[in-house]
Scaffold this motif. Sequence first.
Motif, PDB file in Angstrom:
ATOM      1  N   GLN A 137       0.848  -1.185   0.000  1.00 16.84           N
ATOM      2  CA  GLN A 137       0.000   0.000   0.000  1.00 16.84           C
ATOM      3  C   GLN A 137       0.886   1.238   0.000  1.00 16.84           C
ATOM      4  OE1 GLN A 137      -2.497  -0.308   3.405  1.00 16.84           O
ATOM      5  NE2 GLN A 137      -3.573  -2.112   2.675  1.00 16.84           N
ATOM      6  N   VAL A 138       0.317   2.308  -0.520  1.00 16.13           N
ATOM      7  CA  VAL A 138       1.048   3.563  -0.536  1.00 16.13           C
ATOM      8  C   VAL A 138       1.155   4.052   0.907  1.00 16.13           C
ATOM      9  CG1 VAL A 138       1.047   5.946  -1.382  1.00 16.13           C
ATOM     10  CG2 VAL A 138       0.150   4.086  -2.804  1.00 16.13           C
ATOM     11  N   THR A 139       2.336   4.443   1.268  1.00 17.82           N
ATOM     12  CA  THR A 139       2.513   4.939   2.630  1.00 17.82           C
ATOM     13  C   THR A 139       2.005   6.370   2.723  1.00 17.82           C
ATOM     14  OG1 THR A 139       4.758   5.670   2.153  1.00 17.82           O
ATOM     15  CG2 THR A 139       4.505   3.468   3.077  1.00 17.82           C
ATOM     16  N   ARG A 140       1.505   6.742   3.855  1.00 19.37           N
ATOM     17  CA  ARG A 140       0.989   8.102   4.017  1.00 19.37           C
ATOM     18  C   ARG A 140       2.142   9.077   4.225  1.00 19.37           C
ATOM     19  NH1 ARG A 140       0.008   9.969   9.422  1.00 19.37           N
ATOM     20  NH2 ARG A 140       0.866   8.510  10.909  1.00 19.37           N
ATOM     21  N   ARG A 141       1.886  10.290   3.891  1.00 15.78           N
ATOM     22  CA  ARG A 141       2.903  11.320   4.067  1.00 15.78           C
ATOM     23  C   ARG A 141       3.008  11.647   5.547  1.00 15.78           C
ATOM     24  NH1 ARG A 141       1.409  16.179   0.452  1.00 15.78           N
ATOM     25  NH2 ARG A 141       1.731  17.030   2.504  1.00 15.78           N
ATOM     26  N   PRO A 142       4.212  11.829   6.027  1.00 11.18           N
ATOM     27  CA  PRO A 142       4.347  12.202   7.434  1.00 11.18           C
ATOM     28  C   PRO A 142       3.826  13.622   7.655  1.00 11.18           C
ATOM     29  CG  PRO A 142       6.483  12.218   6.369  1.00 11.18           C
ATOM     30  CD  PRO A 142       5.492  11.685   5.366  1.00 11.18           C
ATOM     31  N   PRO A 143       3.363  13.906   8.848  1.00 12.08           N
ATOM     32  CA  PRO A 143       2.846  15.266   9.095  1.00 12.08           C
ATOM     33  C   PRO A 143       3.975  16.283   9.042  1.00 12.08           C
ATOM     34  CG  PRO A 143       2.883  13.957  11.121  1.00 12.08           C
ATOM     35  CD  PRO A 143       3.279  13.050   9.986  1.00 12.08           C
ATOM     36  N   ASP A 144       3.618  17.451   8.610  1.00 14.13           N
ATOM     37  CA  ASP A 144       4.579  18.547   8.511  1.00 14.13           C
ATOM     38  C   ASP A 144       4.357  19.456   9.713  1.00 14.13           C
ATOM     39  OD1 ASP A 144       6.407  20.438   7.812  1.00 14.13           O
ATOM     40  OD2 ASP A 144       5.354  21.099   6.005  1.00 14.13           O
ATOM     41  N   PHE A 145       5.236  19.421  10.662  1.00 11.59           N
ATOM     42  CA  PHE A 145       5.070  20.197  11.890  1.00 11.59           C
ATOM     43  C   PHE A 145       5.587  21.634  11.767  1.00 11.59           C
ATOM     44  CE2 PHE A 145       5.231  15.783  13.455  1.00 11.59           C
ATOM     45  CZ  PHE A 145       4.001  15.728  14.074  1.00 11.59           C
TER      46      PHE A 145
END
Length: 84
Positions: A73-81
């Motif tokens: 599965q496509v991995t989700r983008r990490p949050p941009d803090f």
Amino acid sequence: MMSSITVRNLDEAVKNSLRVRAARRGCSMEQEVRQILQQAVAAEQVEEINFADRINRRFVGLQAQSLPLPPRQVTRRPPDFDKP
């Protein structure tokens, strides 16, 4: 330090077999019993293997190559803090 044990309710036939076995080996019955116990314990110690080897032995008969692999599965983008 050496320890000693007492074995109760030993069958007479077993005792006689130990006596004969010790005589054949040219040692005392006590020494024969010591050797038997040492060999029994040593055999168990040899069988102690690490966890990974135990898992490998358990599943060695499986044809792991033939097991279906789920699609990636496509991995989700990490949050941009850094964003406000």
